[in-house]
Design a protein around this motif. Sequence first.
Motif, PDB file in Angstrom:
ATOM      1  N   THR A 140      47.486  59.891  31.868  1.00 56.45           N
ATOM      2  CA  THR A 140      48.409  59.210  32.775  1.00 56.45           C
ATOM      3  C   THR A 140      48.146  57.718  32.809  1.00 56.45           C
ATOM      4  N   ALA A 141      46.875  57.321  32.823  1.00 54.50           N
ATOM      5  CA  ALA A 141      46.520  55.896  32.849  1.00 54.50           C
ATOM      6  C   ALA A 141      47.027  55.168  31.611  1.00 54.50           C
ATOM      7  N   ASN A 142      47.101  55.882  30.497  1.00 56.19           N
ATOM      8  CA  ASN A 142      47.566  55.263  29.251  1.00 56.19           C
ATOM      9  C   ASN A 142      49.084  55.199  29.153  1.00 56.19           C
ATOM     10  N   GLU A 143      49.777  56.169  29.763  1.00 52.49           N
ATOM     11  CA  GLU A 143      51.221  56.275  29.567  1.00 52.49           C
ATOM     12  C   GLU A 143      52.057  55.721  30.723  1.00 52.49           C
ATOM     13  N   VAL A 144      51.506  55.721  31.931  1.00 57.84           N
ATOM     14  CA  VAL A 144      52.276  55.303  33.109  1.00 57.84           C
ATOM     15  C   VAL A 144      51.982  53.836  33.425  1.00 57.84           C
ATOM     16  N   GLN A 145      53.027  53.093  33.811  1.00 61.61           N
ATOM     17  CA  GLN A 145      52.833  51.698  34.186  1.00 61.61           C
ATOM     18  C   GLN A 145      51.925  51.605  35.408  1.00 61.61           C
ATOM     19  N   ASP A 186      45.763  44.298  35.236  1.00 65.13           N
ATOM     20  CA  ASP A 186      47.208  44.070  35.372  1.00 65.13           C
ATOM     21  C   ASP A 186      47.583  43.456  36.715  1.00 65.13           C
ATOM     22  N   HIS A 187      46.849  43.795  37.774  1.00 66.24           N
ATOM     23  CA  HIS A 187      47.192  43.345  39.124  1.00 66.24           C
ATOM     24  C   HIS A 187      45.931  42.881  39.848  1.00 66.24           C
ATOM     25  N   PRO A 188      45.355  41.763  39.429  1.00 65.81           N
ATOM     26  CA  PRO A 188      44.067  41.315  39.992  1.00 65.81           C
ATOM     27  C   PRO A 188      44.101  41.052  41.482  1.00 65.81           C
ATOM     28  N   TYR A 189      45.201  40.462  42.008  1.00 65.42           N
ATOM     29  CA  TYR A 189      45.241  40.112  43.429  1.00 65.42           C
ATOM     30  C   TYR A 189      45.353  41.325  44.336  1.00 65.42           C
ATOM     31  N   HIS A 190      45.758  42.471  43.777  1.00 63.54           N
ATOM     32  CA  HIS A 190      45.836  43.694  44.564  1.00 63.54           C
ATOM     33  C   HIS A 190      44.552  44.512  44.465  1.00 63.54           C
ATOM     34  N   THR A 191      43.789  44.314  43.401  1.00 61.59           N
ATOM     35  CA  THR A 191      42.671  45.205  43.109  1.00 61.59           C
ATOM     36  C   THR A 191      41.300  44.572  43.292  1.00 61.59           C
ATOM     37  N   ILE A 192      41.137  43.339  42.841  1.00 63.60           N
ATOM     38  CA  ILE A 192      39.804  42.727  42.831  1.00 63.60           C
ATOM     39  C   ILE A 192      39.250  42.573  44.241  1.00 63.60           C
ATOM     40  N   ARG A 273      31.982  24.062  55.637  1.00 56.68           N
ATOM     41  CA  ARG A 273      32.864  22.896  55.545  1.00 56.68           C
ATOM     42  C   ARG A 273      32.743  22.205  54.181  1.00 56.68           C
ATOM     43  N   SER A 274      31.638  22.410  53.505  1.00 59.10           N
ATOM     44  CA  SER A 274      31.437  21.748  52.219  1.00 59.10           C
ATOM     45  C   SER A 274      32.140  22.446  51.065  1.00 59.10           C
ATOM     46  N   PHE A 275      32.649  23.667  51.314  1.00 54.36           N
ATOM     47  CA  PHE A 275      33.375  24.376  50.258  1.00 54.36           C
ATOM     48  C   PHE A 275      34.634  23.603  49.890  1.00 54.36           C
ATOM     49  N   ARG A 276      34.880  23.521  48.616  1.00 51.45           N
ATOM     50  CA  ARG A 276      36.115  22.887  48.158  1.00 51.45           C
ATOM     51  C   ARG A 276      37.285  23.854  48.360  1.00 51.45           C
ATOM     52  N   ALA A 277      38.462  23.301  48.559  1.00 52.47           N
ATOM     53  CA  ALA A 277      39.644  24.137  48.801  1.00 52.47           C
ATOM     54  C   ALA A 277      39.854  25.102  47.635  1.00 52.47           C
ATOM     55  N   CYS A 278      40.115  26.364  47.959  1.00 54.09           N
ATOM     56  CA  CYS A 278      40.355  27.384  46.931  1.00 54.09           C
ATOM     57  C   CYS A 278      41.828  27.464  46.602  1.00 54.09           C
ATOM     58  N   ARG A 279      42.115  27.289  45.357  1.00 51.39           N
ATOM     59  CA  ARG A 279      43.499  27.468  44.898  1.00 51.39           C
ATOM     60  C   ARG A 279      43.476  28.523  43.801  1.00 51.39           C
ATOM     61  N   LEU A 280      43.894  29.702  44.179  1.00 47.59           N
ATOM     62  CA  LEU A 280      43.839  30.802  43.240  1.00 47.59           C
ATOM     63  C   LEU A 280      44.763  30.542  42.060  1.00 47.59           C
ATOM     64  N   SER A 281      44.251  30.784  40.874  1.00 44.51           N
ATOM     65  CA  SER A 281      45.003  30.546  39.645  1.00 44.51           C
ATOM     66  C   SER A 281      46.140  31.539  39.505  1.00 44.51           C
ATOM     67  N   ALA A 282      47.178  31.109  38.837  1.00 46.23           N
ATOM     68  CA  ALA A 282      48.294  32.014  38.548  1.00 46.23           C
ATOM     69  C   ALA A 282      47.884  32.978  37.462  1.00 46.23           C
ATOM     70  N   THR A 283      48.411  34.173  37.515  1.00 40.55           N
ATOM     71  CA  THR A 283      48.088  35.181  36.495  1.00 40.55           C
ATOM     72  C   THR A 283      49.062  35.088  35.353  1.00 40.55           C
ATOM     73  N   ASN A 284      48.769  35.840  34.293  1.00 36.95           N
ATOM     74  CA  ASN A 284      49.662  35.861  33.136  1.00 36.95           C
ATOM     75  C   ASN A 284      50.978  36.543  33.500  1.00 36.95           C
ATOM     76  N   PRO A 285      52.050  36.264  32.774  1.00 41.48           N
ATOM     77  CA  PRO A 285      53.336  36.913  33.050  1.00 41.48           C
ATOM     78  C   PRO A 285      53.214  38.421  33.031  1.00 41.48           C
ATOM     79  N   GLY A 286      53.785  39.065  34.002  1.00 46.90           N
ATOM     80  CA  GLY A 286      53.728  40.522  34.069  1.00 46.90           C
ATOM     81  C   GLY A 286      52.654  41.011  35.004  1.00 46.90           C
ATOM     82  N   TYR A 287      51.712  40.111  35.370  1.00 49.15           N
ATOM     83  CA  TYR A 287      50.669  40.475  36.308  1.00 49.15           C
ATOM     84  C   TYR A 287      51.106  40.111  37.718  1.00 49.15           C
ATOM     85  N   CYS A 288      50.515  40.757  38.693  1.00 48.15           N
ATOM     86  CA  CYS A 288      50.786  40.401  40.081  1.00 48.15           C
ATOM     87  C   CYS A 288      49.606  40.784  40.932  1.00 48.15           C
TER      88      CYS A 288
END
Length: 288
Positions: A140-145, A186-192, A273-288
Amino acid sequence: MPEGGDYNAEALVVTIDIMGTDVQRVMIDTGNNVNVFYMDVFQKFKLDPIELMPIGTPLSGFTGDIIHPEGKITLPVEIGTYPRVVIEDYRDNFLNTALDEYKQCLVIGDKYDVRVVFRLVSLWFNLSTRSIVVDSMLCTANEVQSYKFVPLVYQIASRMGNTKDGHGPQSFQFALVSLVKKLAIDHPYHTIFQLLALANGDCIKDKQRSKNSFMVDIDKKVAAENLLKELSSYHGAILRQMKQMVEIYIKLAELETKTEDTNKKVTLPRDIRSFRACRLSATNPGYC
């Protein structure tokens, strides 16, 4: 076994299944190590004599005569209580059909995705020790999106590291981690973030520990950490930024506060307060 006498010398007569056919009055003699198959039975099974392998050792018949066998052959045999064997066969066939049909439903369309995913994952979790289930997960992991499993990413990831499921390439844990890895790629912002939560599940200050404090099992923590290391080669920049963000949240959660400070501004520690602002990078097309 027959009553009385020496049990080690008594014969046992049973009914067994040979190649899907019930064969009655099969004698199990504990004093011999040869299974005799008479030629008339061989012919009733419609077996081809070419399948016989030559054997040069003669046998001693029940009357003491020497018998030269036609050959030897290996056949599938099933022994067990008839109703139970049949029910187990039906159960396995039904389970295999259900798993395959759910998978096909996810492959073909998306109308019933949520309902099917919930039922499929429920079968996986409840029957995780069955090899049929492990094969289904890998297939299923191989065949289903992968996006179709995103609604249950929290529940799926939380089963990682369960030692009761065993380990190895044919284990439930292997199939589970493979699915979570695909979801994370495939979906780093939902899983990581789920993996980071497991990896940091023991980050509780001694002062804040209590009987009600929840801590992640060490096996889950290690499993999440190992998978995060693998993911660094796919989403290194995103992973570093997410880790930094999680570290800030943990430090904020550990701040000592008082009831009277509810309506006051709290001064953040310098290391936050010393942490630099975090700007999460955009993912590759098709990822979310």
